[in-house]
Design a protein around this motif. Structure first.
Motif, short mmCIF file in Angstrom:
data_model
loop_
_atom_site.label_atom_id
_atom_site.label_comp_id
_atom_site.label_asym_id
_atom_site.label_seq_id
_atom_site.Cartn_x
_atom_site.Cartn_y
_atom_site.Cartn_z
N VAL A 156 0.84 -1.20 0.00
CA VAL A 156 0.00 0.00 0.00
C VAL A 156 0.87 1.25 0.00
CG1 VAL A 156 -1.79 1.25 1.23
CG2 VAL A 156 -1.88 -1.21 1.14
N LEU A 157 1.96 1.22 0.78
CA LEU A 157 2.88 2.36 0.80
C LEU A 157 3.48 2.59 -0.58
CD1 LEU A 157 4.42 4.45 2.53
CD2 LEU A 157 6.17 2.74 2.84
N ASP B 297 0.98 4.23 -2.80
CA ASP B 297 0.89 5.65 -2.46
C ASP B 297 2.02 6.42 -3.16
OD1 ASP B 297 -0.44 7.62 -0.60
OD2 ASP B 297 1.64 7.84 0.02
N ALA B 298 3.26 5.90 -3.04
CA ALA B 298 4.39 6.57 -3.69
C ALA B 298 4.24 6.53 -5.21
CB ALA B 298 5.70 5.89 -3.28
N TYR C 41 1.41 6.58 -7.06
CA TYR C 41 0.51 7.56 -7.65
C TYR C 41 1.04 8.98 -7.50
CZ TYR C 41 -1.89 9.42 -3.47
OH TYR C 41 -2.19 10.07 -2.31
N ILE C 42 1.79 9.26 -6.44
CA ILE C 42 2.35 10.62 -6.32
C ILE C 42 3.41 10.84 -7.40
CG2 ILE C 42 3.84 12.04 -4.87
CD1 ILE C 42 2.12 11.24 -2.55
N LEU D 125 -4.61 16.44 -10.83
CA LEU D 125 -5.42 16.68 -9.63
C LEU D 125 -6.34 15.50 -9.35
CD1 LEU D 125 -6.86 20.29 -9.28
CD2 LEU D 125 -5.60 18.96 -7.62
N GLY E 11 -4.44 12.63 -8.00
CA GLY E 11 -4.13 12.87 -6.60
C GLY E 11 -5.30 12.56 -5.70
N MET E 12 -6.51 13.02 -6.09
CA MET E 12 -7.68 12.79 -5.23
C MET E 12 -8.03 11.31 -5.15
SD MET E 12 -10.18 15.93 -6.09
CE MET E 12 -9.60 17.59 -5.86
N PHE F 137 -5.49 9.47 -3.06
CA PHE F 137 -5.67 9.74 -1.63
C PHE F 137 -6.79 8.87 -1.07
CE2 PHE F 137 -8.24 12.38 1.34
CZ PHE F 137 -7.44 12.20 2.44
N THR G 85 -5.81 5.14 -0.96
CA THR G 85 -4.85 4.80 0.10
C THR G 85 -5.53 4.79 1.45
OG1 THR G 85 -3.21 5.92 -1.22
CG2 THR G 85 -2.58 5.29 0.98
N VAL G 86 -6.42 5.78 1.68
CA VAL G 86 -7.12 5.82 2.96
C VAL G 86 -7.98 4.57 3.13
CG1 VAL G 86 -8.94 7.02 4.22
CG2 VAL G 86 -7.10 8.31 3.21
N ALA H 288 -5.71 1.58 3.82
CA ALA H 288 -5.17 1.62 5.18
C ALA H 288 -6.23 1.23 6.19
CB ALA H 288 -4.62 3.01 5.49
N PRO I 212 8.92 8.03 0.61
CA PRO I 212 8.01 8.87 -0.17
C PRO I 212 7.87 10.29 0.36
CG PRO I 212 7.03 6.73 0.20
CD PRO I 212 8.26 6.78 1.02
N PHE J 182 -2.91 20.55 -2.06
CA PHE J 182 -3.63 19.29 -1.89
C PHE J 182 -2.70 18.21 -1.33
CE2 PHE J 182 -5.37 15.33 -3.53
CZ PHE J 182 -6.64 15.42 -3.00
N THR K 90 -2.71 10.17 4.90
CA THR K 90 -2.45 8.82 4.38
C THR K 90 -1.31 8.15 5.16
OG1 THR K 90 -1.04 9.78 2.71
CG2 THR K 90 -3.25 9.27 2.06
N LEU L 254 -2.45 7.18 8.74
CA LEU L 254 -3.34 6.02 8.74
C LEU L 254 -2.56 4.74 8.43
CD1 LEU L 254 -6.63 7.12 7.02
CD2 LEU L 254 -6.42 5.92 9.17
N LEU L 255 -1.67 4.84 7.44
CA LEU L 255 -0.92 3.67 7.01
C LEU L 255 0.02 3.18 8.11
CD1 LEU L 255 -0.91 2.03 4.51
CD2 LEU L 255 0.89 3.45 3.60
#
Lengths: 162, 93, 125
Positions: free
Chosen positions: B38-39, B42-43, B45-46, B69, B72-73, B76, B79-80, B83, C43, C79, C87, C90-91
């Motif tokens: 999951v981490l 996250d990295a 998609y950023i 944008l 990013g949304m 986010f 990932t939430v 988690a 990250p 943002f 994130t 939570l992670l």
């Protein structure tokens, strides 16, 4: 003021965001942005959040510059750790920091500061004991890290949110 | 002259971001545990979002900005949700 | 489209290569570190100055090329700054919770263990 504008900062910020997104400051966009900001403020009021008590908000300017300087420094530090100790950082470890902060808004700002500076990750906050659990990548001197968080950030946040 | 500098630095930046995305994919495949994957997502998609910004500069249009944008949304929120799933074993409680 | 002056091109190159390089270093850290709690620091390089460098480079480029201030990239920066703590927190808390419920030895125990507040992941309600 409080009936129509329960969260003035949120309303202003959302209106600004709308204008930047549209890339124009025409009257129509201003009205639309204000409508979004006002309705979002009213919707947030029904969540019943506690309002932060502001002490010396102008101290936030000083905090921003302190944090920016620290972000530069810790970016370089973490990049150096990755370059030199790529497989396993020498002294990464958990750290408990006793905090005097209790205000939820101030704690949220502290979490943003600690996450934005590479090298520290916020794990959990025990509200009863007032103790913050962090993971630090370069934990050479525990006292120095505790001093950094309590003297540089927490002291200023306590002044801002009195 | 300046067009050459911009083109060249854009290529370097895009190669760096591409290698970074491959490294996050490596971590996503290797794991070893679910939180590592999951981490890495996250990295991923950023880094992909930043890659889209550079693609936007290359094409000279600001359409890619909106795509970045949205990525990013969505990243986010996903990932939430993931988690939350790791924490409890179910997303909807 | 205007021609971009030389100083603008050099500043653009420094910003974008620096930002991409920091993001790449973060990904290298993510791929190479041997423990999850060390990897989570990787990250954050990309989400702090890596992101800022590329966003500012984009804003600089479009401002110079179109001859008017283009600021909407700042929205991405705002943002990311707001969402990353959520994130990552939570992670890392999920990882901590999983490690604790498995009894991993190298993880700090919670201060006071209240059984009712933290249900185990396999209890079906």
């Amino acid at each position: 003021m409080t009936r129509i504008l329960p969260h003035p900062i949120l309303t202003i910020a959302l209106t600004l965001f709308w204008l930047i997104l549209q890339q124009s400051a025409s009257v129509g966009n201003l009205i639309l942005g204000l409508a979004i900001g006002l309705s979002a403020g009213l919707a947030t009021r029904s969540l019943g959040l506690d309002k932060p008590k502001m002490g010396k908000p102008w101290k936030a300017v000083e905090l921003v510059f302190v944090v920016l300087a620290d972000i530069v420094r810790s970016n370089a530090a973490v990049a150096w750790v990755i370059l030199t100790h790529g497989n396993s950082p020498r002294v990464a470890g958990f750290l408990r920091v006793p905090l005097k902060l209790r205000d939820h808004t101030a704690l949220a700002f502290l979490s943003i500061i600690l996450t934005a500076t590479p090298g520290t990750v916020w794990l959990e906050f025990d509200e009863e004991a007032g103790e913050l659990l962090l993971h630090v990548l370069d934990l050479v001197d525990e006292e120095q890290w505790i001093d950094l968080i309590t003297k540089r950030y927490e002291r200023r946040l306590l002044e801002i949110f009195a | 002259m300046s067009a050459t500098i911009i083109d060249f630095s854009l290529i370097i930046a895009q190669v760096m971001l591409g290698v970074g995305m491959l490294l996050t994919v490596f971590r996503m495949v290797v794991g070893p545990r679910a939180q590592d994957r999951v981490l890495a997502l996250d990295a991923f998609y950023i880094t992909g979002m930043l890659m889209l910004v550079t693609v936007g500069i290359r094409s000279g249009s600001s359409v890619y900005f909106e795509v970045a944008l949205i990525i990013g949304m969505l990243g986010f929120v996903s990932t939430v949700a993931l988690a939350k799933f790791l924490m409890r074993g179910e997303v909807i409680e | 489209m205007n021609a971009i002056p030389l100083w603008g091109a050099i500043a653009f190159a420094i910003l974008i290569v620096g930002g991409a390089g920091l993001t790449l270093l973060g990904c290298i850290g993510l791929a190479r570190f041997n423990a999850f709690y060390a990897r989570i620091h990787g990250p954050t390089l990309g989400t702090s100055f890596g992101m800022v460098g590329i966003i500012f480079a984009s804003a600089l480029y479009f401002t110079l090329a179109e001859g008017r201030p283009v600021m909407h990239e700042i929205l991405i920066a705002a943002f990311v700054v707001i969402t990353t703590p959520v994130t990552l927190m939570l992670l890392s808390r999920a990882a901590l919770h999983r490690d604790r419920s498995e009894g991993a030895p190298d993880v700090p125990a919670p201060r006071r263990r209240i059984a009712a507040r933290e249900p185990q992941p396999d209890t079906k309600i």
